[in-house]
Motif scaffolding. Structure first.
Motif, PDB file in Angstrom:
ATOM      1  N   PHE A   1      -6.721  -5.601  -1.078  1.00  0.00           N
ATOM      2  CA  PHE A   1      -7.141  -6.720  -0.236  1.00  0.00           C
ATOM      3  C   PHE A   1      -7.381  -7.963  -1.099  1.00  0.00           C
ATOM      4  O   PHE A   1      -7.514  -7.870  -2.326  1.00  0.00           O
ATOM      5  CB  PHE A   1      -8.422  -6.377   0.524  1.00  0.00           C
ATOM      6  CG  PHE A   1      -8.276  -5.204   1.461  1.00  0.00           C
ATOM      7  CD1 PHE A   1      -7.687  -5.363   2.706  1.00  0.00           C
ATOM      8  CD2 PHE A   1      -8.717  -3.939   1.097  1.00  0.00           C
ATOM      9  CE1 PHE A   1      -7.536  -4.287   3.568  1.00  0.00           C
ATOM     10  CE2 PHE A   1      -8.573  -2.858   1.944  1.00  0.00           C
ATOM     11  CZ  PHE A   1      -7.980  -3.029   3.186  1.00  0.00           C
TER      12      PHE A   1
ATOM     13  N   ASN B   1      -4.197  -8.398   3.423  1.00  0.00           N
ATOM     14  CA  ASN B   1      -5.285  -8.904   4.247  1.00  0.00           C
ATOM     15  C   ASN B   1      -6.321  -9.667   3.434  1.00  0.00           C
ATOM     16  O   ASN B   1      -6.721  -9.242   2.351  1.00  0.00           O
ATOM     17  CB  ASN B   1      -5.970  -7.743   4.964  1.00  0.00           C
ATOM     18  CG  ASN B   1      -5.066  -7.060   5.977  1.00  0.00           C
ATOM     19  OD1 ASN B   1      -4.693  -5.913   5.811  1.00  0.00           O
ATOM     20  ND2 ASN B   1      -4.716  -7.778   7.027  1.00  0.00           N
ATOM     21  N   ARG B   2      -6.732 -10.810   3.989  1.00  0.00           N
ATOM     22  CA  ARG B   2      -7.761 -11.641   3.360  1.00  0.00           C
ATOM     23  C   ARG B   2      -9.106 -11.345   4.010  1.00  0.00           C
ATOM     24  O   ARG B   2      -9.235 -11.370   5.235  1.00  0.00           O
ATOM     25  CB  ARG B   2      -7.421 -13.120   3.506  1.00  0.00           C
ATOM     26  CG  ARG B   2      -6.127 -13.526   2.822  1.00  0.00           C
ATOM     27  CD  ARG B   2      -5.941 -15.028   2.926  1.00  0.00           C
ATOM     28  NE  ARG B   2      -7.028 -15.726   2.265  1.00  0.00           N
ATOM     29  CZ  ARG B   2      -7.375 -16.982   2.524  1.00  0.00           C
ATOM     30  NH1 ARG B   2      -6.739 -17.667   3.459  1.00  0.00           N
ATOM     31  NH2 ARG B   2      -8.370 -17.561   1.877  1.00  0.00           N
TER      32      ARG B   2
ATOM     33  N   LEU C   1      -8.902  -3.387  10.875  1.00  0.00           N
ATOM     34  CA  LEU C   1      -7.679  -4.143  10.612  1.00  0.00           C
ATOM     35  C   LEU C   1      -6.438  -3.458  11.155  1.00  0.00           C
ATOM     36  O   LEU C   1      -5.359  -4.037  11.113  1.00  0.00           O
ATOM     37  CB  LEU C   1      -7.516  -4.364   9.095  1.00  0.00           C
ATOM     38  CG  LEU C   1      -8.514  -5.331   8.454  1.00  0.00           C
ATOM     39  CD1 LEU C   1      -8.324  -5.352   6.943  1.00  0.00           C
ATOM     40  CD2 LEU C   1      -8.362  -6.736   9.028  1.00  0.00           C
TER      41      LEU C   1
ATOM     42  N   ARG D   1     -10.589  -0.760   7.132  1.00  0.00           N
ATOM     43  CA  ARG D   1      -9.232  -0.357   7.501  1.00  0.00           C
ATOM     44  C   ARG D   1      -9.115  -0.105   9.004  1.00  0.00           C
ATOM     45  O   ARG D   1      -8.105  -0.437   9.627  1.00  0.00           O
ATOM     46  CB  ARG D   1      -8.832   0.888   6.716  1.00  0.00           C
ATOM     47  CG  ARG D   1      -8.506   0.585   5.256  1.00  0.00           C
ATOM     48  CD  ARG D   1      -8.245   1.834   4.478  1.00  0.00           C
ATOM     49  NE  ARG D   1      -7.693   1.534   3.165  1.00  0.00           N
ATOM     50  CZ  ARG D   1      -7.713   2.361   2.146  1.00  0.00           C
ATOM     51  NH1 ARG D   1      -8.258   3.560   2.268  1.00  0.00           N
ATOM     52  NH2 ARG D   1      -7.201   2.016   0.979  1.00  0.00           N
TER      53      ARG D   1
ATOM     54  N   ASP E   1      -8.702 -12.370   7.785  1.00  0.00           N
ATOM     55  CA  ASP E   1      -8.404 -11.298   8.723  1.00  0.00           C
ATOM     56  C   ASP E   1      -9.651 -10.520   9.129  1.00  0.00           C
ATOM     57  O   ASP E   1      -9.646  -9.821  10.150  1.00  0.00           O
ATOM     58  CB  ASP E   1      -7.392 -10.331   8.097  1.00  0.00           C
ATOM     59  CG  ASP E   1      -6.100 -11.041   7.722  1.00  0.00           C
ATOM     60  OD1 ASP E   1      -5.419 -11.534   8.638  1.00  0.00           O
ATOM     61  OD2 ASP E   1      -5.792 -11.126   6.517  1.00  0.00           O
TER      62      ASP E   1
END
Length: 219
Positions: A26, A2-3, A117, A114, A47
């Motif tokens: 990340f 994830n960005r 996401l 977290r 993200d």
């Protein structure tokens, strides 16, 4: 992987957050002004965004309004020194997925990242952590040794959770400070050693191992 876009003008905070997120797998990108932050948020393939409110060039509320209108799928966690009820309501009603006031603990920010996401329907993290006779009930924030409940302070529980989640790994004092106490805590403090002592007395002397020169480990 994830960005995450970090829009924050205080270097030590943005560096602290970026370093912690990178260590957790990340890919963070740091921007220090509002105008560039909005451009990155609208055009980059991120993200999640961690957004400060008091920014040069353009304030965070304006960025939040634009992102909510043009990229509603991008979750935004507002991270700011403004902690009034009015600002909190304004951020959440403006489209923020979450709101945290400074100073903050990295462990709490990480948990919120977290959570935001996580895919719909994905199972949440375990509600319990168990190592030997020690059990942490994370949902109810309670600790047990065998069947006996042990009274832990919020900070003791947070430290125990970090250690048990990383069982088998050596965590340095600096890592524990950042995850449990936050970016603004004195790195020269012996508070980690003091609280490890508290945990040993309450949860068992054998729970936490000292790795000389490196830090602490739960096996």
């Amino acid at each position: 992987m994830n960005r995450i876009l970090i829009v924050e003008d205080e270097d030590r905070i943005s560096s602290f957050v970026a370093k912690g997120l990178k260590a957790e797998g990340f890919t963070p990108t740091v921007v220090s002004d509002g105008v560039t932050g909005l451009d990155y948020a609208l055009t980059g393939e991120f993200d999640l965004m961690v957004l400060d409110i008091g920014l040069p060039g353009m304030d965070g509320f304006t960025i939040l309004e634009r992102v909510t209108a043009e990229r509603p799928a991008l979750p935004v966690i507002v991270l700011t020194a403004r902690d009034s009820v009015t600002d909190t309501i304004a951020a959440l009603e403006g489209g923020a997925a979450d709101y945290m006031s400074k100073p903050f603990r990295f462990g709490e920010l990480l948990a919120r990242v977290r959570l935001r996401l996580r895919s719909p329907g994905e199972a949440p993290p375990d509600d319990e952590l168990v190592v030997g006779p020690v059990r942490l009930d994370l949902r109810r924030r309670r600790a047990f040794v065998g069947e006996r409940e042990v009274d832990l302070s919020a900070r003791e529980l947070a430290l125990a959770e970090v250690l048990l989640r990383n069982r088998g790994l050596v965590l340095s004092r600096e890592q524990l400070l950042s995850q449990v106490w936050g970016y603004d805590f004195d790195p020269g403090s012996n508070v980690v050693d003091v609280y490890v002592g508290y945990l040993r007395r309450k949860l068992g002397a054998e729970l936490v191992t000292t790795v000389r020169g490196l830090g602490y480990r739960v096996d």
